[in-house]
Design a protein around this motif. Structure first.
Motif, PDB file in Angstrom:
ATOM      1  N   VAL A  39      14.218   0.611 -10.183  1.00 17.75           N
ATOM      2  CA  VAL A  39      12.429   0.637 -10.360  1.00 17.75           C
ATOM      3  C   VAL A  39      12.792   2.325 -10.612  1.00 17.75           C
ATOM      4  O   VAL A  39      13.903   2.942 -10.589  1.00 17.75           O
ATOM      5  CB  VAL A  39      11.991   0.968  -9.588  1.00 17.75           C
ATOM      6  N   ASP A  40      11.673   3.149 -11.583  1.00 19.05           N
ATOM      7  CA  ASP A  40      11.161   4.301 -12.425  1.00 19.05           C
ATOM      8  C   ASP A  40      10.622   4.881 -10.950  1.00 19.05           C
ATOM      9  O   ASP A  40      11.064   6.372 -11.411  1.00 19.05           O
ATOM     10  CB  ASP A  40      10.743   3.539 -13.736  1.00 19.05           C
ATOM     11  N   GLU A  41       9.774   4.824 -10.229  1.00 19.19           N
ATOM     12  CA  GLU A  41       9.193   5.355  -9.485  1.00 19.19           C
ATOM     13  C   GLU A  41      10.243   5.370  -8.255  1.00 19.19           C
ATOM     14  O   GLU A  41      10.348   5.150  -7.265  1.00 19.19           O
ATOM     15  CB  GLU A  41       7.849   4.345  -8.976  1.00 19.19           C
ATOM     16  N   PRO A  42      10.374   7.378  -7.629  1.00 21.40           N
ATOM     17  CA  PRO A  42      11.693   7.622  -6.924  1.00 21.40           C
ATOM     18  C   PRO A  42      10.704   7.246  -5.737  1.00 21.40           C
ATOM     19  O   PRO A  42      11.077   7.359  -4.781  1.00 21.40           O
ATOM     20  CB  PRO A  42      11.617   8.811  -7.062  1.00 21.40           C
ATOM     21  N   GLY A  43       9.160   7.164  -5.248  1.00 24.33           N
ATOM     22  CA  GLY A  43       8.805   6.795  -3.993  1.00 24.33           C
ATOM     23  C   GLY A  43       8.978   5.533  -3.685  1.00 24.33           C
ATOM     24  O   GLY A  43       7.893   4.760  -2.421  1.00 24.33           O
ATOM     25  N   ILE A  44       9.502   4.806  -4.324  1.00 22.94           N
ATOM     26  CA  ILE A  44       9.337   3.083  -4.081  1.00 22.94           C
ATOM     27  C   ILE A  44      10.240   3.072  -3.838  1.00 22.94           C
ATOM     28  O   ILE A  44      11.722   3.142  -4.887  1.00 22.94           O
ATOM     29  CB  ILE A  44       8.801   1.922  -4.720  1.00 22.94           C
ATOM     30  N   SER A  66       9.747  -0.238   0.273  1.00 19.32           N
ATOM     31  CA  SER A  66       9.006   0.969   1.335  1.00 19.32           C
ATOM     32  C   SER A  66       8.821   1.025  -0.016  1.00 19.32           C
ATOM     33  O   SER A  66       8.418   1.200  -0.852  1.00 19.32           O
ATOM     34  CB  SER A  66       9.409   1.911   1.812  1.00 19.32           C
ATOM     35  N   VAL A  67       6.814   2.422   0.234  1.00 16.40           N
ATOM     36  CA  VAL A  67       6.130   3.355  -0.912  1.00 16.40           C
ATOM     37  C   VAL A  67       6.292   3.965   0.025  1.00 16.40           C
ATOM     38  O   VAL A  67       5.111   4.023   0.822  1.00 16.40           O
ATOM     39  CB  VAL A  67       5.071   2.411  -1.404  1.00 16.40           C
ATOM     40  N   THR A  68       6.082   5.818  -0.743  1.00 14.12           N
ATOM     41  CA  THR A  68       6.045   6.785   0.058  1.00 14.12           C
ATOM     42  C   THR A  68       4.281   6.492  -0.003  1.00 14.12           C
ATOM     43  O   THR A  68       2.934   6.340  -1.292  1.00 14.12           O
ATOM     44  CB  THR A  68       6.563   8.047   0.088  1.00 14.12           C
ATOM     45  N   VAL A  69       3.766   7.663   0.677  1.00 15.22           N
ATOM     46  CA  VAL A  69       2.455   8.248   0.711  1.00 15.22           C
ATOM     47  C   VAL A  69       2.137   8.582  -0.927  1.00 15.22           C
ATOM     48  O   VAL A  69       0.597   8.498  -1.050  1.00 15.22           O
ATOM     49  CB  VAL A  69       1.715   9.081   1.976  1.00 15.22           C
ATOM     50  N   GLY A  70       2.816   9.315  -1.182  1.00 11.82           N
ATOM     51  CA  GLY A  70       2.555   9.926  -2.427  1.00 11.82           C
ATOM     52  C   GLY A  70       2.345   9.443  -3.845  1.00 11.82           C
ATOM     53  O   GLY A  70       2.511   9.056  -4.481  1.00 11.82           O
ATOM     54  N   VAL A  71       2.833   7.758  -4.011  1.00 19.82           N
ATOM     55  CA  VAL A  71       3.145   6.771  -4.788  1.00 19.82           C
ATOM     56  C   VAL A  71       1.523   7.186  -5.356  1.00 19.82           C
ATOM     57  O   VAL A  71       0.313   6.160  -4.351  1.00 19.82           O
ATOM     58  CB  VAL A  71       3.935   5.873  -4.756  1.00 19.82           C
ATOM     59  N   ARG A 100       0.691  -1.453  -0.090  1.00 25.31           N
ATOM     60  CA  ARG A 100      -0.373  -0.549   0.400  1.00 25.31           C
ATOM     61  C   ARG A 100       0.580   1.417  -0.051  1.00 25.31           C
ATOM     62  O   ARG A 100       2.529   1.408   0.624  1.00 25.31           O
ATOM     63  CB  ARG A 100      -1.168   0.286   0.994  1.00 25.31           C
ATOM     64  N   ALA A 101       0.340   2.575  -1.340  1.00 23.93           N
ATOM     65  CA  ALA A 101       0.669   3.987  -0.928  1.00 23.93           C
ATOM     66  C   ALA A 101       1.058   4.087   0.564  1.00 23.93           C
ATOM     67  O   ALA A 101       0.321   3.742   1.719  1.00 23.93           O
ATOM     68  CB  ALA A 101       0.318   4.477  -1.559  1.00 23.93           C
ATOM     69  N   GLY A 102       2.163   4.651   1.572  1.00 24.00           N
ATOM     70  CA  GLY A 102       2.514   4.932   2.985  1.00 24.00           C
ATOM     71  C   GLY A 102       3.062   3.818   3.571  1.00 24.00           C
ATOM     72  O   GLY A 102       3.085   3.135   4.647  1.00 24.00           O
ATOM     73  N   GLY A 103       3.422   2.707   3.218  1.00 28.54           N
ATOM     74  CA  GLY A 103       3.290   0.841   3.760  1.00 28.54           C
ATOM     75  C   GLY A 103       4.544   0.287   2.902  1.00 28.54           C
ATOM     76  O   GLY A 103       5.893   1.111   2.670  1.00 28.54           O
ATOM     77  N   GLN A 104       5.263  -0.477   4.294  1.00 28.49           N
ATOM     78  CA  GLN A 104       6.291  -1.241   3.475  1.00 28.49           C
ATOM     79  C   GLN A 104       5.838  -2.478   3.543  1.00 28.49           C
ATOM     80  O   GLN A 104       4.752  -3.095   3.665  1.00 28.49           O
ATOM     81  CB  GLN A 104       7.713  -1.249   4.949  1.00 28.49           C
ATOM     82  N   SER A 105       6.502  -3.307   2.766  1.00 26.59           N
ATOM     83  CA  SER A 105       6.218  -5.295   2.922  1.00 26.59           C
ATOM     84  C   SER A 105       7.461  -5.892   2.186  1.00 26.59           C
ATOM     85  O   SER A 105       8.819  -5.381   2.329  1.00 26.59           O
ATOM     86  CB  SER A 105       4.919  -4.915   1.663  1.00 26.59           C
ATOM     87  N   THR A 106       7.428  -6.804   2.322  1.00 24.08           N
ATOM     88  CA  THR A 106       8.602  -7.890   2.016  1.00 24.08           C
ATOM     89  C   THR A 106       8.698  -8.373   0.173  1.00 24.08           C
ATOM     90  O   THR A 106       7.547  -8.927  -0.049  1.00 24.08           O
ATOM     91  CB  THR A 106       8.499  -9.318   2.589  1.00 24.08           C
ATOM     92  N   LEU A 107       9.360  -7.787  -0.574  1.00 26.73           N
ATOM     93  CA  LEU A 107       9.205  -8.474  -2.380  1.00 26.73           C
ATOM     94  C   LEU A 107       9.839  -9.624  -1.552  1.00 26.73           C
ATOM     95  O   LEU A 107      11.314 -10.265  -1.498  1.00 26.73           O
ATOM     96  CB  LEU A 107      10.224  -7.288  -2.640  1.00 26.73           C
TER      97      LEU A 107
END
Length: 85
Positions: free
Chosen positions: A28-33, A51-56, A2-9
């Motif tokens: 990754v192409d997205e700087p928020g990931i 980790s994914v920032t809330v702005g993604v 989820r945006a704003g969350g963390q997980s295991t890849l």
């Protein structure tokens, strides 16, 4: 994840050698990931923290995999899904 969350890849394969793991890279192409702490969980599984920032924005994002500088194209793709917070 989820945006704003963390997980295991998880990266699944067969018999990951120490040499392969040392040269394996995920971009990754997205700087928020961000992906950190890549390591071997067992002979056929690599894990990393994602980790994914809330702005993604929610959606699908490509992971660019390489080993020893050579692009890897997995047979089933390398897309992650980011869900709304």
């Amino acid at each position: 994840v989820r945006a704003g969350g963390q997980s295991t890849l998880k990266v699944l394969g067969r018999d990951f050698s120490d040499v392969f793991v040392a040269g394996f890279k995920i971009d990754v192409d997205e700087p928020g990931i961000t992906i950190t702490g890549l390591g071997r969980a067992d002979a056929s599984t690599l894990t990393a923290a994602i980790s994914v920032t809330v702005g993604v924005s929610p959606g699908d994002y490509w992971l660019h995999l390489s080993a020893a500088g050579q692009k890897i194209t997995p047979p089933y793709g390398s897309i992650i899904k980011v869900e709304a917070p």
